[in-house]
Scaffold this active site. Structure first.
Site, PDB file in Angstrom:
ATOM      1  N   SER A  99     111.785 -33.218  34.831  1.00 40.74           N
ATOM      2  CA  SER A  99     112.562 -32.714  33.698  1.00 40.74           C
ATOM      3  C   SER A  99     113.949 -32.292  34.173  1.00 40.74           C
ATOM      4  O   SER A  99     114.699 -33.121  34.664  1.00 40.74           O
ATOM      5  CB  SER A  99     111.803 -31.584  32.998  1.00 40.74           C
ATOM      6  OG  SER A  99     112.357 -31.297  31.734  1.00 40.74           O
ATOM      7  N   GLU A 146     105.802 -37.864  25.942  1.00 45.55           N
ATOM      8  CA  GLU A 146     106.649 -36.744  26.356  1.00 45.55           C
ATOM      9  C   GLU A 146     106.913 -35.736  25.227  1.00 45.55           C
ATOM     10  O   GLU A 146     106.767 -34.530  25.384  1.00 45.55           O
ATOM     11  CB  GLU A 146     108.010 -37.270  26.840  1.00 45.55           C
ATOM     12  CG  GLU A 146     107.976 -38.149  28.069  1.00 45.55           C
ATOM     13  CD  GLU A 146     108.122 -37.382  29.357  1.00 45.55           C
ATOM     14  OE1 GLU A 146     108.047 -36.134  29.338  1.00 45.55           O
ATOM     15  OE2 GLU A 146     108.306 -38.041  30.396  1.00 45.55           O
ATOM     16  N   HIS A 185     104.879 -34.164  28.143  1.00 45.42           N
ATOM     17  CA  HIS A 185     105.881 -33.709  29.107  1.00 45.42           C
ATOM     18  C   HIS A 185     105.247 -32.774  30.137  1.00 45.42           C
ATOM     19  O   HIS A 185     104.535 -31.839  29.793  1.00 45.42           O
ATOM     20  CB  HIS A 185     106.994 -32.981  28.347  1.00 45.42           C
ATOM     21  CG  HIS A 185     108.226 -32.714  29.155  1.00 45.42           C
ATOM     22  ND1 HIS A 185     109.004 -33.711  29.677  1.00 45.42           N
ATOM     23  CD2 HIS A 185     108.823 -31.536  29.530  1.00 45.42           C
ATOM     24  CE1 HIS A 185     110.039 -33.178  30.311  1.00 45.42           C
ATOM     25  NE2 HIS A 185     109.935 -31.860  30.260  1.00 45.42           N
TER      26      HIS A 185
END
Length: 529
Positions: A215, A327, A432
């Site tokens: 990320s 995600e 995610h």
């Protein structure tokens, strides 16, 4: 005897004494700033909470990192140190301490190889995620990477939020290069310089350093790729869910943002002295979770990432890059289900318009009709995944693959355990950050079942073999082809065993998004950092 000679003798005597102590006690390592005492376990040596830079406090707030003062007695490196300032979140623990530029070193406990200096371990430097605003290094314990992969792992803290990414004309005026912001990126590079100077003392190879992050940490890896000031500090890169902001804001854009921030904290005259007088709590209260971004400052990051990659003006090293299949479901849960309730069919058009803008919304609604999904939540999850993470990553893959070796993956375990959020009205899928459990022991706890442990073992082999050689392939794991835009082949990471995937672009509607936005993710990227 002159004074200079006396000083040299004293320094030599101190070095010999410390070296003798370190030789006798394997829990002590001599770094350039002083000795550190860590923890020995049967499998690992751990040196945690080591300062790699001076505390960025007082006049050092919003300045590039500086060397830490030296110390002579062994520094206690048995406890994690302060987290960088942040509010409490699913990704981080609340902190107001600016004395946080610390790193942690985890090495194999291999007495034989260290005794005769017969082995130098590849080094992997982990950059945590959290939108560049929250998170901390000590949530990620790399036991499996170190034990099974035979590598050294270094995890780092870096300045976050406004303290790490505030750009402002008054701060730029103080800088010899006339830049500001990017302090968190500078911290990461300062930690990489520490690794270059010190990791050999821990048994590591400073010429085989891999940076990897997820990320915001993945975006940081891409930023170092485009940064001339990071040249030579790393030799491979792994990007996990980090391609969500390939077009970075300019310094001027971020300075405007900084001026609005200054006004919000009561610095109406826009002076650096006023900004430095504000408490950490005041600063945190006026900076949003998704306000942090690297900026194009003509020095640390001279070009936007997409421009640098297209022009070939980046650090040419082997890469791995990937995204998770679902995600955006994480953000749907965080900002809708857990904040007020699931998205309704009536709300769906306005939510989509908020993500992509009023001009693009009708086209997106036509491409993602509700009839194709079990719920509006899942439809929004698909739109965000495809437009913000999956397709921008593929764009970067296609550009980079003509210039450097790159191996691309998609994490596809549809039943991956959710680490950070409670159950909601829809399945999280491979959302995610869900791949992190397969690489690290996490502070959030939990265990993988037998099938997922098998996938975890394969991923550990891929990640660590790539760190060793620049190629993830080795005996005992399914072969992973180097990415080529013509074949468009990804490695699908799903239990029980990874396998090739050829439908990535179709599955994520990448042709549609390329026609709509080109290489740039829509405005929704600003919610994903």
């Amino acid at each position: 005897m002159n004074t200079k000679r006396v000083v040299l003798i004293l320094i030599f005597a101190l070095f010999v004494n410390c070296s003798a102590i370190a030789t006798a006690d394997r829990s002590i390592v001599i770094t350039e700033r002083g000795p550190v005492r860590g923890i020995l376990t049967p499998a690992l040596r751990k040196f945690i909470g080591i300062p790699y830079a001076a505390p960025p406090v007082g006049k050092l707030r919003w300045r590039p990192p500086k060397d830490h003062v030296r110390w002579s007695a062994p520094l206690d490196a048995t406890r994690f140190g302060n987290h960088c300032p942040q509010d409490a979140s699913v990704f981080g623990t609340a902190s107001v301490s600016e004395d946080c530029l610390l790193l942690n070193v985890f090495t194999p406990n291999d007495t034989a190889s260290e005794a005769n200096n017969s082995h130098s371990y590849p080094v992997m430097v982990w950059i945590h995620g959290g939108a560049l605003t929250v998170g901390e290094s000590d949530d990620y314990i790399p036991t499996k990477l170190v034990q099974r992969g035979d590598v050294i792992v270094v995890t780092i803290n870096y300045r976050l939020g406004a303290l790490g990414f505030l750009a402002h004309p008054a701060l730029s005026a103080e800088s010899p290069e006339h830049i500001s912001g990017n302090y968190g990126i500078m911290d990461q590079q300062f930690a990489l310089k520490w690794v270059q100077r010190n990791i050999a003392a821990f048994g590591g190879d400073p010429h085989t350093v891999t940076i990897f992050g997820e990320s915001g940490g993945g975006l940081s890896v891409l930023s170092h790729l485009a940064s001339p000031t990071a040249a030579g500090l790393f030799h491979r890169g792994i990007v996990e869910s980090g391609a969500y902001e390939l077009t970075l804001p300019t310094l001027a854009d971020e300075e405007s943002h900084g001026q609005a921030f200054a006004t919000s904290v009561g610095c109406n005259e826009q002076r650096a002295r006023c900004l430095r007088s504000k408490s950490v709590k005041k600063i945190l209260a006026n900076w949003g979770l998704f306000d942090s971004s690297p900026n194009v400052d003509d020095r640390v990051i001279p070009q936007s990432l997409d421009t640098a990659f297209a022009s070939g003006q980046f650090n040419h090293v082997p890469l791995m890059q990937g995204a998770n299949h679902d995600e955006w479901r994480f953000f749907v849960a965080l900002f809708f289900d857990l904040a007020g309730g699931p998205i309704t069919a009536d709300q769906y058009p306005s939510v989509v318009e908020g993500m992509v803008g009023p001009d693009a919304a009708p086209l997106v609604l036509a491409a993602y009709p509700l009839a194709n999904f079990d719920s509006p939540d899942l439809a929004v999850g698909a739109i965000g995944t495809d437009s913000v993470f999956a397709c921008p990553a593929r764009v970067a893959d296609q550009v980079l693959s003509t210039q450097v070796p790159i191996f691309t993956y998609e994490f596809n375990d549809s039943n991956a355990p959710e680490l950070f959020l409670p159950p909601v009205s829809f399945p999280y899928g491979a959302t995610h950050a869900s791949e992190l459990r397969y690489l690290f022991k996490l502070s959030w706890g939990g265990r993988l079942d037998e099938r997922r442990e098998e996938l975890s073992n394969d991923m550990i082999r891929y990640w660590t073999q790539f760190a060793k050689s620049g190629d993830p392939n080795s005996s005992g794991v399914p072969f992973w082809h180097r990415y080529d835009a013509t074949a468009d082949e990804f490695q699908s990471l799903a239990p029980p065993s990874p396998m090739p995937e050829f439908e990535f672009a179709a599955d994520h509607n990448c042709d549609f998004w390329a026609a709509l936005f080109g290489a740039n993710a829509p405005r929704a990227a600003h919610i994903s950092k």
